[in-house]
Scaffold this active site. Sequence first.
Site, PDB file in Angstrom:
ATOM      1  N   HIS A   4       0.900  -1.141  -0.052  1.00  0.00           N
ATOM      2  CA  HIS A   4       0.125  -0.017  -0.209  1.00  0.00           C
ATOM      3  C   HIS A   4       0.820   1.452  -0.088  1.00  0.00           C
ATOM      4  O   HIS A   4       0.240   2.290  -0.766  1.00  0.00           O
ATOM      5  CB  HIS A   4      -1.033  -0.061   1.196  1.00  0.00           C
ATOM      6  CG  HIS A   4      -2.115  -0.928   0.943  1.00  0.00           C
ATOM      7  ND1 HIS A   4      -3.247  -0.437   0.168  1.00  0.00           N
ATOM      8  CD2 HIS A   4      -2.364  -2.317   1.020  1.00  0.00           C
ATOM      9  CE1 HIS A   4      -4.189  -1.480  -0.037  1.00  0.00           C
ATOM     10  NE2 HIS A   4      -3.663  -2.520   0.768  1.00  0.00           N
ATOM     11  N   ASP A   5       1.933   1.218   0.605  1.00  0.00           N
ATOM     12  CA  ASP A   5       2.674   2.531   0.479  1.00  0.00           C
ATOM     13  C   ASP A   5       3.450   2.536  -1.030  1.00  0.00           C
ATOM     14  O   ASP A   5       3.551   3.848  -1.461  1.00  0.00           O
ATOM     15  CB  ASP A   5       4.002   2.253   1.502  1.00  0.00           C
ATOM     16  CG  ASP A   5       5.121   3.333   1.720  1.00  0.00           C
ATOM     17  OD1 ASP A   5       4.648   4.429   1.504  1.00  0.00           O
ATOM     18  OD2 ASP A   5       6.321   3.030   1.205  1.00  0.00           O
ATOM     19  N   VAL A  48       0.519   4.111  -3.830  1.00  0.00           N
ATOM     20  CA  VAL A  48       0.070   5.360  -4.004  1.00  0.00           C
ATOM     21  C   VAL A  48       1.171   6.295  -4.762  1.00  0.00           C
ATOM     22  O   VAL A  48       1.099   6.924  -5.857  1.00  0.00           O
ATOM     23  CB  VAL A  48      -0.251   6.087  -2.659  1.00  0.00           C
ATOM     24  CG1 VAL A  48      -0.755   7.478  -2.994  1.00  0.00           C
ATOM     25  CG2 VAL A  48      -1.488   5.253  -2.236  1.00  0.00           C
ATOM     26  N   GLY A  98       4.821   5.579  -4.759  1.00  0.00           N
ATOM     27  CA  GLY A  98       6.151   4.962  -4.792  1.00  0.00           C
ATOM     28  C   GLY A  98       6.375   4.659  -3.456  1.00  0.00           C
ATOM     29  O   GLY A  98       5.670   4.810  -2.443  1.00  0.00           O
ATOM     30  N   ASP A 128       8.019   5.229  -0.413  1.00  0.00           N
ATOM     31  CA  ASP A 128       8.486   6.356   0.401  1.00  0.00           C
ATOM     32  C   ASP A 128       8.161   6.399   1.760  1.00  0.00           C
ATOM     33  O   ASP A 128       8.487   7.682   2.205  1.00  0.00           O
ATOM     34  CB  ASP A 128       8.255   7.687  -0.585  1.00  0.00           C
ATOM     35  CG  ASP A 128       6.637   7.822  -0.763  1.00  0.00           C
ATOM     36  OD1 ASP A 128       6.096   7.160  -0.019  1.00  0.00           O
ATOM     37  OD2 ASP A 128       6.390   9.035  -1.143  1.00  0.00           O
ATOM     38  N   SER A 159       5.297   7.207   2.774  1.00  0.00           N
ATOM     39  CA  SER A 159       4.314   8.008   2.899  1.00  0.00           C
ATOM     40  C   SER A 159       3.040   7.433   3.847  1.00  0.00           C
ATOM     41  O   SER A 159       2.417   8.039   4.520  1.00  0.00           O
ATOM     42  CB  SER A 159       3.855   8.665   1.486  1.00  0.00           C
ATOM     43  OG  SER A 159       3.394   7.620   0.781  1.00  0.00           O
TER      44      SER A 159
END
Length: 152
Positions: free
Chosen positions: A66-67, A70, A72, A74, A76
């Site tokens: 899932h990271d 969205v 890449g 990173d 986030s």
Amino acid sequence: MNRFVKLIVVTFMLLLVNNMVCEAQLSATFYARTCPKAVSIIRNSISRAISRERRMAASLIRLHFHDCFVQGCDASILLDETPTIQSEKTAIPNLNSARGYEVIEAAKHEVERACPGVVSCADILTLAARDASLAVSGPSWNVRLGRRDSIT
């Protein structure tokens, strides 16, 4: 003189582009000098978490997916909601579904004790997914490191 100035500008641009390409390359030995024990610290932390709850392996792999999905890989997905950031953590598809944040946070804490401010959360999350697979006798793969963390 005009020709000389053009030559200098072109040379500067080539050096700038070459430097940018070099910084963006990932490497399996990225932390070899700056934090040589990072990979083993993360592996041990993830192993302990999965030994407490085997199902966490799938959760960590899913968290990594899932990271990366969205913006890449990173990290986030690890960012908390702020007035200026709409967090992936609290987005409808992940809300009450994605889990394992505390495992990544624990691994980050251990790495920070050994090498403060060196290893990115993005690399920790990526290594955690690989190590989670290994912990449950799943496949392994080489992980290239050097990702930068998202700030938005």
